[in-house]
Every structure is written in C-alpha cells, then in structure tokens.
Design a protein around this motif. Structure first.
Motif, PDB file in Angstrom:
ATOM      1  N   GLN A   1       1.677 -23.517 -24.144  1.00 33.69           N
ATOM      2  CA  GLN A   1       2.760 -22.725 -23.580  1.00 33.69           C
ATOM      3  C   GLN A   1       3.311 -23.377 -22.318  1.00 33.69           C
ATOM      4  OE1 GLN A   1       1.362 -18.913 -21.946  1.00 33.69           O
ATOM      5  NE2 GLN A   1      -0.679 -19.469 -22.647  1.00 33.69           N
ATOM      6  N   ASP A   2       4.440 -22.847 -21.851  1.00 30.87           N
ATOM      7  CA  ASP A   2       5.137 -23.449 -20.716  1.00 30.87           C
ATOM      8  C   ASP A   2       4.698 -22.872 -19.368  1.00 30.87           C
ATOM      9  OD1 ASP A   2       6.635 -25.047 -22.435  1.00 30.87           O
ATOM     10  OD2 ASP A   2       8.172 -23.515 -22.700  1.00 30.87           O
ATOM     11  N   GLU A   3       3.680 -22.035 -19.359  1.00 32.16           N
ATOM     12  CA  GLU A   3       3.192 -21.464 -18.106  1.00 32.16           C
ATOM     13  C   GLU A   3       2.635 -22.607 -17.241  1.00 32.16           C
ATOM     14  OE1 GLU A   3       1.919 -19.126 -15.075  1.00 32.16           O
ATOM     15  OE2 GLU A   3       0.648 -20.640 -16.008  1.00 32.16           O
ATOM     16  N   PRO A   4       3.248 -22.873 -16.061  1.00 35.20           N
ATOM     17  CA  PRO A   4       2.882 -24.057 -15.263  1.00 35.20           C
ATOM     18  C   PRO A   4       1.406 -24.164 -14.912  1.00 35.20           C
ATOM     19  CG  PRO A   4       4.890 -23.057 -14.417  1.00 35.20           C
ATOM     20  CD  PRO A   4       4.338 -22.108 -15.435  1.00 35.20           C
ATOM     21  N   MET A   5       0.769 -23.055 -14.531  1.00 32.80           N
ATOM     22  CA  MET A   5      -0.625 -23.121 -14.122  1.00 32.80           C
ATOM     23  C   MET A   5      -1.523 -23.515 -15.292  1.00 32.80           C
ATOM     24  SD  MET A   5      -2.747 -23.006 -11.636  1.00 32.80           S
ATOM     25  CE  MET A   5      -2.258 -21.983 -10.250  1.00 32.80           C
ATOM     26  N   PHE A   6      -1.210 -23.016 -16.490  1.00 39.19           N
ATOM     27  CA  PHE A   6      -2.013 -23.372 -17.659  1.00 39.19           C
ATOM     28  C   PHE A   6      -1.806 -24.838 -18.020  1.00 39.19           C
ATOM     29  CE2 PHE A   6      -3.206 -19.086 -18.240  1.00 39.19           C
ATOM     30  CZ  PHE A   6      -4.265 -19.092 -19.135  1.00 39.19           C
ATOM     31  N   LEU A   7      -0.568 -25.282 -17.985  1.00 43.06           N
ATOM     32  CA  LEU A   7      -0.289 -26.685 -18.265  1.00 43.06           C
ATOM     33  C   LEU A   7      -1.025 -27.581 -17.274  1.00 43.06           C
ATOM     34  CD1 LEU A   7       3.547 -26.814 -19.100  1.00 43.06           C
ATOM     35  CD2 LEU A   7       1.683 -27.698 -20.515  1.00 43.06           C
ATOM     36  N   TYR A   8      -0.940 -27.211 -16.005  1.00 41.28           N
ATOM     37  CA  TYR A   8      -1.565 -28.024 -14.964  1.00 41.28           C
ATOM     38  C   TYR A   8      -3.081 -28.036 -15.106  1.00 41.28           C
ATOM     39  CZ  TYR A   8      -2.488 -29.994 -10.352  1.00 41.28           C
ATOM     40  OH  TYR A   8      -2.919 -30.805  -9.325  1.00 41.28           O
ATOM     41  N   SER A   9      -3.654 -26.873 -15.394  1.00 33.85           N
ATOM     42  CA  SER A   9      -5.103 -26.769 -15.530  1.00 33.85           C
ATOM     43  C   SER A   9      -5.614 -27.629 -16.687  1.00 33.85           C
ATOM     44  CB  SER A   9      -5.506 -25.310 -15.745  1.00 33.85           C
ATOM     45  OG  SER A   9      -6.909 -25.149 -15.671  1.00 33.85           O
ATOM     46  N   GLY A  10      -4.915 -27.575 -17.834  1.00 35.33           N
ATOM     47  CA  GLY A  10      -5.312 -28.377 -18.983  1.00 35.33           C
ATOM     48  C   GLY A  10      -5.164 -29.862 -18.731  1.00 35.33           C
TER      49      GLY A  10
ATOM     50  N   ASP B   1       2.294 -36.895 -16.424  1.00 36.10           N
ATOM     51  CA  ASP B   1       2.581 -35.499 -16.763  1.00 36.10           C
ATOM     52  C   ASP B   1       2.171 -34.540 -15.646  1.00 36.10           C
ATOM     53  OD1 ASP B   1       3.578 -36.235 -19.231  1.00 36.10           O
ATOM     54  OD2 ASP B   1       1.682 -35.919 -20.290  1.00 36.10           O
ATOM     55  N   LEU B   2       1.130 -34.909 -14.903  1.00 35.47           N
ATOM     56  CA  LEU B   2       0.613 -34.022 -13.859  1.00 35.47           C
ATOM     57  C   LEU B   2       1.625 -33.775 -12.743  1.00 35.47           C
ATOM     58  CD1 LEU B   2      -3.099 -35.148 -13.368  1.00 35.47           C
ATOM     59  CD2 LEU B   2      -2.320 -32.830 -13.838  1.00 35.47           C
ATOM     60  N   GLY B   3       2.310 -34.818 -12.304  1.00 37.74           N
ATOM     61  CA  GLY B   3       3.225 -34.713 -11.165  1.00 37.74           C
ATOM     62  C   GLY B   3       4.300 -33.649 -11.332  1.00 37.74           C
ATOM     63  N   PRO B   4       5.130 -33.724 -12.390  1.00 39.08           N
ATOM     64  CA  PRO B   4       6.199 -32.743 -12.570  1.00 39.08           C
ATOM     65  C   PRO B   4       5.685 -31.308 -12.710  1.00 39.08           C
ATOM     66  CG  PRO B   4       6.562 -34.665 -13.961  1.00 39.08           C
ATOM     67  CD  PRO B   4       5.191 -34.799 -13.400  1.00 39.08           C
ATOM     68  N   VAL B   5       4.564 -31.146 -13.411  1.00 39.55           N
ATOM     69  CA  VAL B   5       4.021 -29.789 -13.594  1.00 39.55           C
ATOM     70  C   VAL B   5       3.525 -29.245 -12.258  1.00 39.55           C
ATOM     71  CG1 VAL B   5       2.265 -28.396 -14.749  1.00 39.55           C
ATOM     72  CG2 VAL B   5       3.372 -30.252 -15.985  1.00 39.55           C
ATOM     73  N   ARG B   6       2.872 -30.105 -11.461  1.00 39.02           N
ATOM     74  CA  ARG B   6       2.394 -29.652 -10.143  1.00 39.02           C
ATOM     75  C   ARG B   6       3.563 -29.274  -9.247  1.00 39.02           C
ATOM     76  NH1 ARG B   6       1.250 -27.548  -6.251  1.00 39.02           N
ATOM     77  NH2 ARG B   6      -0.557 -27.799  -4.865  1.00 39.02           N
ATOM     78  N   ALA B   7       4.679 -29.990  -9.366  1.00 35.18           N
ATOM     79  CA  ALA B   7       5.856 -29.685  -8.557  1.00 35.18           C
ATOM     80  C   ALA B   7       6.408 -28.304  -8.889  1.00 35.18           C
ATOM     81  CB  ALA B   7       6.922 -30.752  -8.780  1.00 35.18           C
ATOM     82  N   GLU B   8       6.284 -27.890 -10.155  1.00 32.22           N
ATOM     83  CA  GLU B   8       6.757 -26.563 -10.561  1.00 32.22           C
ATOM     84  C   GLU B   8       5.980 -25.448  -9.872  1.00 32.22           C
ATOM     85  OE1 GLU B   8       7.512 -25.666 -14.707  1.00 32.22           O
ATOM     86  OE2 GLU B   8       7.431 -27.814 -15.185  1.00 32.22           O
TER      87      GLU B   8
END
Length: 329
Positions: free
Chosen positions: A221-230, A103-110
């Motif tokens: 939520q879909d906010e990339p930084m929040f997703l990535y941080s979690g 899950d980390l890879g795609p979110v980091r790419a965003e």
C-alpha cells in the motif's frame, strides 16, 4: 483458538505467561514445603513434583506442536511464488542495496524532514495494526496461501521494555494466535514487526520467510510509514550482508542516503545498543537453541537469510524487465 483473544485489544498471551510463571513459582514453593515437612515420604514428594512439571511441560509442547510447531516443516513460501532462491554475487547484493537506498529517500521525505520517528502517538498503534492486517489481505490476493478466515490484529505488549532488553521486536504466541509487538522500540520499526508476526500467524514460521513476507506486505500500500518500515527492514539486512563482503561499497551506499534516513539508522543502532548486555545475550542464545530445535539449522542467522529471498525477487524483476513483461506489485 484465536477468535476469543482477538476480541480484546490487550495481549491475552502476555498475561497467560505471567500467570504461568506465578503458578510455577507457587508450585515449586508448595512441593518444596512438602519435601521439608515430609519425613518418610520425601522421595515420593520429589517424584510427584518433578513428574508434575514433566507432565505439564509435555502437554504444553504437544499443544505448541499442534498449533504452530508443525509449520516449521511445511513447504517453503517460495514454492507458492514465481521466485527461485539461488546463490548470489557481490554485485547483485550491491545492486539490491543501492535500489533499496534509492527508494528509502523519497519515502522518508514524505514522512517529513523534521519528523522524529523514534516515538509514536498514542493512537498510532491501532492505526498501524489495522493497516498491517489490510496489507496481509492485499498480499493474499497475489499469494492465496496467505489467506485466513481470521487475522488477529497485532497487540501491544505492556512489558515492552523487557522485550527491548531481550532484543525482541515481536513475538507470535501460538496458544492464542496473537502477534505481540514491542511498542517501546523506534516507531518506524513497528509496521514491519506487525506484518512479520502476522506472517507467522499465517503459518510461515521460518524467520527468513516471515521477514520477506513482511517486506512484501509493507510495500502493498501507499501508506508512507508502512512503505518506509518495509524498505528499512530490507535495507538493514541487505546492507549488513554487504558490509561483510564489501565494506567499502556498503559505506559508499550508506553515505549516499539522505540525512533523515542516516539519522534513523543511527537512532536504531543507539536504541538497541543501550540494551546490549547479559539479558540480551541470554535471549539470543535461547532463541538460537529454539530455532535450531525447530528445523532452522542456522539458528538466529535465519533472519539474515531474508536477503536471499530479496535477491530472488530482484532477479525475477530484472528478468521480467528484460523480457518486456509487466511487473507484479
């Protein structure tokens, strides 16, 4: 208690601590002088000085207990969820780490391949703070136990470098109900730190539960930084647990991460590594004593128990999938 401090953007608690330390210094100087200049009443002056400190300490401890200390003994957050904490196998832990890594890879790419997440723009903090509150509100719809009439927005700490030296990402200050955040640490850690301290604000003081609530909130939520941080928070604790029982598998999973995620892991380690020393060791020992004194028998290791809750969620998802039931977000 939290309403008036919530009206300002700076940390009231931070400056209350500074004033309290200044007062204590002046108090010691005053009574030290009284002991020196008093000839026949020195014992009485010493008694007055010591009893004054005992009285003030007792009042502070009473207020702490009333405002948040009792919550160290409340029912577990899991009692309000569908999850059940049980012993886990190494295979389950490896599967959790692999799932988080995927899950980390795609979110980091965003967030952009060339983006340096170590620093943040001046306006980022307010943006993250508002989204952190929004995340808790969204999560409270699924878990009403998190509902509050007031979510005091996280506050930046002016003396953040001192927090870094002590190895601290955030502090919940119970006397003002403020979530105080270290703004000097890597930017991608800040959203998870905000939701972690907001979990304390919601009354969940156990560190493993606050970490788990933080992860759930960041993924609302879909906010990339929040997703990535979690996800980064969950992966960091999970892979550390796997390294202790199966280092080869942990290395294999970490090697499969994208270059950007690996770079962030290195940045995170380097940042905290430069602050290791006497101050950090003393801070860790003080925190360990504090947690053990407040019904967390594992002390600072309580943070690592978040992995058990992540595995409980994973088991629930797998059981729902096997039964053909829809998963909750």
């Amino acid at each position: 208690m939290g309403f008036l401090p919530s009206l300002v953007k700076f940390s009231v608690g931070e400056w209350l601590v500074v004033l309290a330390l200044l007062f204590l210094l002046l108090y010691i100087v005053y009574y030290g002088r009284q002991v020196i200049i008093s000839k026949g009443t020195r014992r009485i002056e010493v008694y007055r000085g010591v009893m004054g400190i005992v009285l003030m300490g007792s009042m502070i401890y009473f207020c702490f207990t009333v405002l948040s200390g009792l919550n160290y003994h409340r029912d577990s957050f899991l009692s309000d969820t569908e999850y059940h904490e049980e012993k886990y196998s190494v295979e389950e832990l490896a599967a959790l780490c692999q799932s988080l890594a995927d899950d980390l890879g795609p979110v980091r790419a965003e967030l952009g391949e060339d983006t340096d997440l170590l620093v943040q723009a001046p306006d980022d903090f307010d943006y993250y703070a508002q989204h952190a509150v929004l995340s808790l509100k969204m999560l409270s719809k699924q878990y009403p136990v998190l509902e509050r009439s007031l979510y005091s927005t996280p506050k930046p700490v002016v003396m953040s470098k001192l927090m870094s030296r002590a190895g601290i990402e955030g502090i919940f200050f119970p006397f003002t109900l403020e979530s105080n955040i270290n703004v000097d640490m890597p930017g991608f850690l800040i959203p998870a730190a905000m939701t972690h301290e907001l979990a304390h604000q919601c009354g969940f003081m156990q560190e493993d539960e606050a970490g788990f609530i933080s992860y759930l909130a960041c993924t609302q939520q879909d906010e990339p930084m929040f997703l990535y941080s979690g996800l980064f928070l969950a992966f960091d604790y999970s892979i550390s647990a796997l390294e202790k029982v199966d280092p080869d598998k942990a290395l294999e999973i970490k090697s499969g991460l994208s270059q950007q995620v690996q770079y962030d892991l290195v940045q995170n380690e380097q940042y905290w590594g430069k602050y290791k020393g006497i101050v950090a060791n003393i801070s860790t020992r003080v925190n360990d004593v504090y947690l053990k004194a407040n019904n967390q028998t594992d002390g600072v290791n309580s943070y690592n128990k978040m992995v058990n809750l992540l595995l409980a969620e994973q088991r629930d998802k797998l059981s729902r999938t096997s039964l053909g039931l829809s998963e909750k977000n």
